[in-house]
Design a protein around this motif. Structure first.
Motif, short mmCIF file in Angstrom:
data_model
loop_
_atom_site.label_atom_id
_atom_site.label_comp_id
_atom_site.label_asym_id
_atom_site.label_seq_id
_atom_site.Cartn_x
_atom_site.Cartn_y
_atom_site.Cartn_z
N SER A 1 0.83 -1.21 0.00
CA SER A 1 0.00 0.00 0.00
C SER A 1 0.86 1.25 0.00
O SER A 1 0.60 2.20 -0.76
CB SER A 1 -0.94 0.00 1.21
OG SER A 1 -1.84 -1.08 1.11
N TYR A 2 1.89 1.27 0.84
CA TYR A 2 2.79 2.43 0.85
C TYR A 2 3.54 2.55 -0.48
O TYR A 2 3.75 3.66 -0.98
CB TYR A 2 3.77 2.36 2.02
CG TYR A 2 3.15 2.79 3.32
CD1 TYR A 2 2.74 4.11 3.52
CD2 TYR A 2 2.97 1.89 4.36
CE1 TYR A 2 2.17 4.51 4.71
CE2 TYR A 2 2.40 2.28 5.56
CZ TYR A 2 2.00 3.59 5.72
OH TYR A 2 1.42 3.99 6.91
N GLY A 3 3.93 1.42 -1.05
CA GLY A 3 4.59 1.44 -2.36
C GLY A 3 3.67 1.98 -3.44
O GLY A 3 4.10 2.76 -4.31
N MET A 4 2.42 1.59 -3.39
CA MET A 4 1.45 2.07 -4.38
C MET A 4 1.26 3.58 -4.24
O MET A 4 1.22 4.29 -5.24
CB MET A 4 0.11 1.34 -4.19
CG MET A 4 -0.95 1.75 -5.18
SD MET A 4 -2.46 0.77 -5.12
CE MET A 4 -2.64 0.28 -3.44
N LEU A 5 1.17 4.07 -3.01
CA LEU A 5 1.03 5.51 -2.79
C LEU A 5 2.25 6.26 -3.32
O LEU A 5 2.12 7.33 -3.93
CB LEU A 5 0.82 5.81 -1.32
CG LEU A 5 -0.50 5.35 -0.72
CD1 LEU A 5 -0.55 5.66 0.77
CD2 LEU A 5 -1.69 5.95 -1.44
N GLN A 6 3.42 5.70 -3.11
CA GLN A 6 4.64 6.33 -3.60
C GLN A 6 4.64 6.39 -5.13
O GLN A 6 4.97 7.42 -5.73
CB GLN A 6 5.87 5.57 -3.11
CG GLN A 6 7.17 6.17 -3.59
CD GLN A 6 8.38 5.37 -3.13
OE1 GLN A 6 8.27 4.44 -2.33
NE2 GLN A 6 9.53 5.73 -3.63
N LYS A 7 4.28 5.30 -5.78
CA LYS A 7 4.24 5.28 -7.25
C LYS A 7 3.19 6.24 -7.79
O LYS A 7 3.39 6.87 -8.83
CB LYS A 7 4.00 3.86 -7.77
CG LYS A 7 5.16 2.92 -7.55
CD LYS A 7 6.39 3.42 -8.25
CE LYS A 7 7.56 2.51 -8.02
NZ LYS A 7 8.80 3.04 -8.55
N LEU A 8 2.06 6.34 -7.12
CA LEU A 8 1.04 7.30 -7.53
C LEU A 8 1.57 8.73 -7.41
O LEU A 8 1.34 9.56 -8.30
CB LEU A 8 -0.24 7.13 -6.72
CG LEU A 8 -1.10 5.93 -7.10
CD1 LEU A 8 -2.14 5.66 -6.03
CD2 LEU A 8 -1.75 6.14 -8.46
N ASP A 9 2.28 9.02 -6.31
CA ASP A 9 2.90 10.34 -6.16
C ASP A 9 3.86 10.62 -7.31
O ASP A 9 3.85 11.71 -7.89
CB ASP A 9 3.67 10.45 -4.84
CG ASP A 9 2.78 10.76 -3.66
OD1 ASP A 9 1.68 11.31 -3.86
OD2 ASP A 9 3.19 10.45 -2.52
N GLU A 10 4.69 9.63 -7.64
CA GLU A 10 5.65 9.80 -8.74
C GLU A 10 4.93 10.03 -10.06
O GLU A 10 5.36 10.86 -10.87
CB GLU A 10 6.56 8.58 -8.83
CG GLU A 10 7.53 8.47 -7.67
CD GLU A 10 8.28 7.14 -7.64
OE1 GLU A 10 8.17 6.35 -8.62
OE2 GLU A 10 8.97 6.89 -6.64
N SER A 11 3.85 9.32 -10.29
CA SER A 11 3.08 9.48 -11.54
C SER A 11 2.45 10.86 -11.62
O SER A 11 2.46 11.50 -12.67
CB SER A 11 1.99 8.41 -11.63
OG SER A 11 2.56 7.14 -11.72
N ILE A 12 1.91 11.34 -10.50
CA ILE A 12 1.29 12.66 -10.47
C ILE A 12 2.35 13.73 -10.73
O ILE A 12 2.14 14.66 -11.51
CB ILE A 12 0.55 12.89 -9.14
CG1 ILE A 12 -0.67 11.98 -9.06
CG2 ILE A 12 0.15 14.35 -8.99
CD1 ILE A 12 -1.30 11.88 -7.68
N GLU A 13 3.50 13.59 -10.08
CA GLU A 13 4.58 14.55 -10.28
C GLU A 13 5.08 14.54 -11.72
O GLU A 13 5.33 15.60 -12.30
CB GLU A 13 5.73 14.26 -9.32
CG GLU A 13 5.41 14.60 -7.88
CD GLU A 13 6.48 14.13 -6.90
OE1 GLU A 13 7.58 13.74 -7.34
OE2 GLU A 13 6.20 14.13 -5.69
N ALA A 14 5.24 13.34 -12.30
CA ALA A 14 5.68 13.24 -13.69
C ALA A 14 4.66 13.87 -14.63
O ALA A 14 5.04 14.54 -15.60
CB ALA A 14 5.93 11.78 -14.06
N ASN A 15 3.39 13.66 -14.35
CA ASN A 15 2.34 14.26 -15.17
C ASN A 15 2.39 15.79 -15.07
O ASN A 15 2.29 16.48 -16.09
CB ASN A 15 0.96 13.76 -14.73
CG ASN A 15 -0.15 14.34 -15.57
OD1 ASN A 15 -0.31 14.00 -16.73
ND2 ASN A 15 -0.93 15.24 -14.98
N ASP A 16 2.57 16.29 -13.85
CA ASP A 16 2.66 17.75 -13.67
C ASP A 16 3.85 18.32 -14.43
O ASP A 16 3.74 19.35 -15.09
CB ASP A 16 2.74 18.10 -12.19
CG ASP A 16 1.45 17.84 -11.43
OD1 ASP A 16 0.40 17.64 -12.09
OD2 ASP A 16 1.49 17.82 -10.18
#
Length: 110
Positions: free
Chosen positions: A78-93
């Motif tokens: 779950s923490y890994g998934m949250l981290q990857k989602l953060d990375e995806s959001i940042e990359a999108n931004d």
């Protein structure tokens, strides 16, 4: 016409909120503390002195260990998934910022 795939950062943030509220918060706040100190899930039941007690004790220890490992894996995932989602959001931004910057650089050429 082919369907375009789009990343929706707001949907990703909503999914993050759901993971935190529905999985991690109950896990961290309710279940994990029950495995610590002298809480109920950290104590071994009294199996008595019967001949089958040792076998029951062994099975309980195996079950307890497997349950603890599964919970730890769920937490980690779950923490890994949250981290990857953060990375995806940042990359999108960053990608969106680059797109806007590139479009503005073409405005002078028009």
């Amino acid at each position: 016409m082919a369907e375009q795939r789009k990343f929706d950062p707001e949907a990703a943030r909503e999914f993050q909120r759901a993971v935190r509220e529905q999985i991690l918060d109950p896990l961290e706040d309710t279940l994990m503390p029950m495995f610590k100190d002298e809480k109920i899930l950290n104590r071994e039941p009294r199996f008595g002195q019967l001949q089958s007690a040792q076998q029951a004790k062994t099975k309980y220890a195996e079950y307890h260990s497997a349950t603890w490992q599964a919970l730890e894996q769920l937490r980690s995932n779950s923490y890994g998934m949250l981290q990857k989602l953060d990375e995806s959001i940042e990359a999108n931004d960053a990608s969106e910022d680059a797109n806007v910057s590139e479009m503005r650089s073409y405005e002078g050429e028009l």
